[in-house]
Structures are given as C-alpha cells and as structure tokens.
Design a protein around this motif. Structure first.
Motif, PDB file in Angstrom:
ATOM      1  N   UNK A  86       0.830  -1.205   0.000  1.00 38.13           N
ATOM      2  CA  UNK A  86       0.000   0.000   0.000  1.00 38.13           C
ATOM      3  C   UNK A  86       0.864   1.256   0.000  1.00 38.13           C
ATOM      4  N   UNK A  87       1.900   1.245   0.827  1.00 36.08           N
ATOM      5  CA  UNK A  87       2.794   2.404   0.900  1.00 36.08           C
ATOM      6  C   UNK A  87       3.484   2.635  -0.440  1.00 36.08           C
ATOM      7  N   UNK A  88       3.957   1.555  -1.061  1.00 38.64           N
ATOM      8  CA  UNK A  88       4.637   1.672  -2.360  1.00 38.64           C
ATOM      9  C   UNK A  88       3.693   2.266  -3.403  1.00 38.64           C
ATOM     10  N   UNK A  89       2.446   1.799  -3.408  1.00 35.35           N
ATOM     11  CA  UNK A  89       1.483   2.287  -4.398  1.00 35.35           C
ATOM     12  C   UNK A  89       1.163   3.758  -4.182  1.00 35.35           C
ATOM     13  N   UNK A  90       0.936   4.140  -2.933  1.00 38.94           N
ATOM     14  CA  UNK A  90       0.610   5.537  -2.637  1.00 38.94           C
ATOM     15  C   UNK A  90       1.796   6.448  -2.889  1.00 38.94           C
ATOM     16  N   UNK A  95      -3.939   7.278  -5.610  1.00 39.56           N
ATOM     17  CA  UNK A  95      -4.760   8.119  -4.737  1.00 39.56           C
ATOM     18  C   UNK A  95      -5.525   7.318  -3.701  1.00 39.56           C
ATOM     19  N   UNK A  96      -5.725   6.023  -3.957  1.00 34.40           N
ATOM     20  CA  UNK A  96      -6.484   5.204  -3.019  1.00 34.40           C
ATOM     21  C   UNK A  96      -6.092   3.744  -3.224  1.00 34.40           C
ATOM     22  N   UNK A  97      -6.436   2.903  -2.256  1.00 34.92           N
ATOM     23  CA  UNK A  97      -6.059   1.489  -2.287  1.00 34.92           C
ATOM     24  C   UNK A  97      -7.194   0.678  -1.680  1.00 34.92           C
ATOM     25  N   UNK A  98      -7.718  -0.279  -2.444  1.00 37.29           N
ATOM     26  CA  UNK A  98      -8.781  -1.166  -1.973  1.00 37.29           C
ATOM     27  C   UNK A  98      -8.272  -2.599  -2.057  1.00 37.29           C
ATOM     28  N   UNK A  99      -8.475  -3.361  -0.989  1.00 37.25           N
ATOM     29  CA  UNK A  99      -7.995  -4.736  -0.939  1.00 37.25           C
ATOM     30  C   UNK A  99      -9.085  -5.710  -1.382  1.00 37.25           C
TER      31      UNK A  99
END
Length: 223
Positions: A86-90, A95-99
């Motif tokens: 999540x940190x890498x993607x942000x 802008x957002x992360x859904x699992x």
C-alpha cells in the motif's frame, strides 16, 4: 465519467464492467500493464483502476509511467494486503487502495470520492479568496504569487472546502473525506489542521475571514 480498469482477471473485469456501467460509468479495460498505459493514452480516462500483479508491467511501474503525464486519480484494487504494498502504491502516485475481496458499495463510494476531487463543484479549476489562489487541477496553492506548501491532509481539507465554497461542510463530512471512514470521530484533528491552514492562508489567523468555524457544526469557506 470514463473509467479504465486494468486487471488480468477476466471474470473480475467482466463483473466490474457490468456493475459500473449500470452506475453510469463508461468502462475501458486492459489485461496487462503495457496495455493499461496504451489505453490510458488513447482513452484519457477520468479515473484509473488497476491491479498491482499484472503481467508485462506491474502496477507500481504503471503508476510511475502514468504519473509522468496524467493527473487522473488512480485507485489500486489488489489482493495484496501488506502495508508495504500500500505504501509503495501511494508513494508512486496512487490516490487510493482497496484490498480484494471488496464490497461493491465501498468501491462505488471511493470512486465517487475520487470523482469529486477530479471536477470542482463550481465547474472551475481554480478558487480564489483574499490573496490566495487554489489550483484544484494542479493541486497547488499560492499566496500573493508565492507557492504555499501544504501537507497531504491540509490539502485534502482545503480542497474539500474549495469544492463547496460558501456551504457549511460538517465535521463528519470532513472526517470521512479525509480519513475515509465514518468511524473516525475525534474532531480535534480537524481543529489542528484548520489552525495550520489559517496560519498559512489567513492574514490574521486568530481572526479568520475566509476559513470560518461554524460552532458545533463544521467549517465554511467564504470567498
């Protein structure tokens, strides 16, 4: 609103295409990272939804490539649950992360939130008050022509107020917009960030004329 879905799971893509089209989205799809970049360049989507574990180019590489030329909001939908992912993607620019697996209602709510950030409610890309100019498209703030640095949370708070100029924005609405959860209830955070915004943007922070508190209710931006 045009939405690009980049994922190598054909069943998920098919289900999302049907569901999102039923909610008014124009859906474009891509089955791998390279195709996602090509589709984004040709379709110019308003929002981009992508998986991290795609062939040819992974999601992080795609985000880096896209951020070289587009400011379209990117929401990562991934089966990876580690905080590092999540940190890498942000950090890469998402802008957002859904699992996965996720509830469709939650995904739709997050897409609506991203859409609100994309298009100012007034239809204008800039909002001005006093000697301050807020460029919502560029996510930049200037005061008397000089750039003002805001933290990500300060920006989200100011941005939400700018999208509803003159209107009362409740504390609950701001908490949900900034932290993404109705369960957050400590409005002390809001007072802290509002105090910081006033120090940076008001002529007299102790006697604000633009960033106003509505006692017991929320805040209002007066232009």
């Amino acid at each position: 609103m045009k939405l690009l879905i980049a994922d190598d799971d054909p069943q998920l893509v098919r289900a999302l295409r049907i569901t999102l089209a039923a909610h008014g989205y124009e859906v474009v799809t891509a089955a791998d990272g390279a195709a996602a970049i090509t589709a984004a360049a040709h379709a110019h989507p308003d929002i981009i939804m992508l998986d991290l574990g795609m062939p040819k180019m992974n999601g992080i590489e795609v985000i880096h490539a896209l951020r070289g030329w587009t400011k379209a909001p990117i929401i990562v939908v991934s089966g990876r649950t580690g905080s590092a992912d999540k940190v890498d993607a942000l950090d890469a620019g998402a802008d957002d992360f859904v699992t996965k697996p996720f509830q469709v209602d939650e995904l739709l709510a997050r897409l609506r939130a991203l859409a609100r950030r994309t298009v100012p409610a007034s239809g204008e890309s800039t909002v001005g008050f006093g000697d301050v100019v807020v460029d919502l498209a560029a996510k930049a703030v200037t005061r008397s022509g000089a750039r003002v640095h805001l933290t990500p949370t300060e920006w989200r708070m100011l941005e939400h107020l700018c999208r509803h100029p003159g209107a009362l924005v409740t504390r609950q609405d701001l908490l949900k917009e900034i932290w993404g959860s109705e369960q957050v209830s400590d409005s002390g955070y809001l007072r802290l960030y509002m105090s910081q915004l006033r120090k940076k943007l008001e002529v007299a922070p102790a006697a604000p004329v633009h960033l106003l508190t509505e006692s017991g209710m929320g805040y209002r931006l007066v232009l």
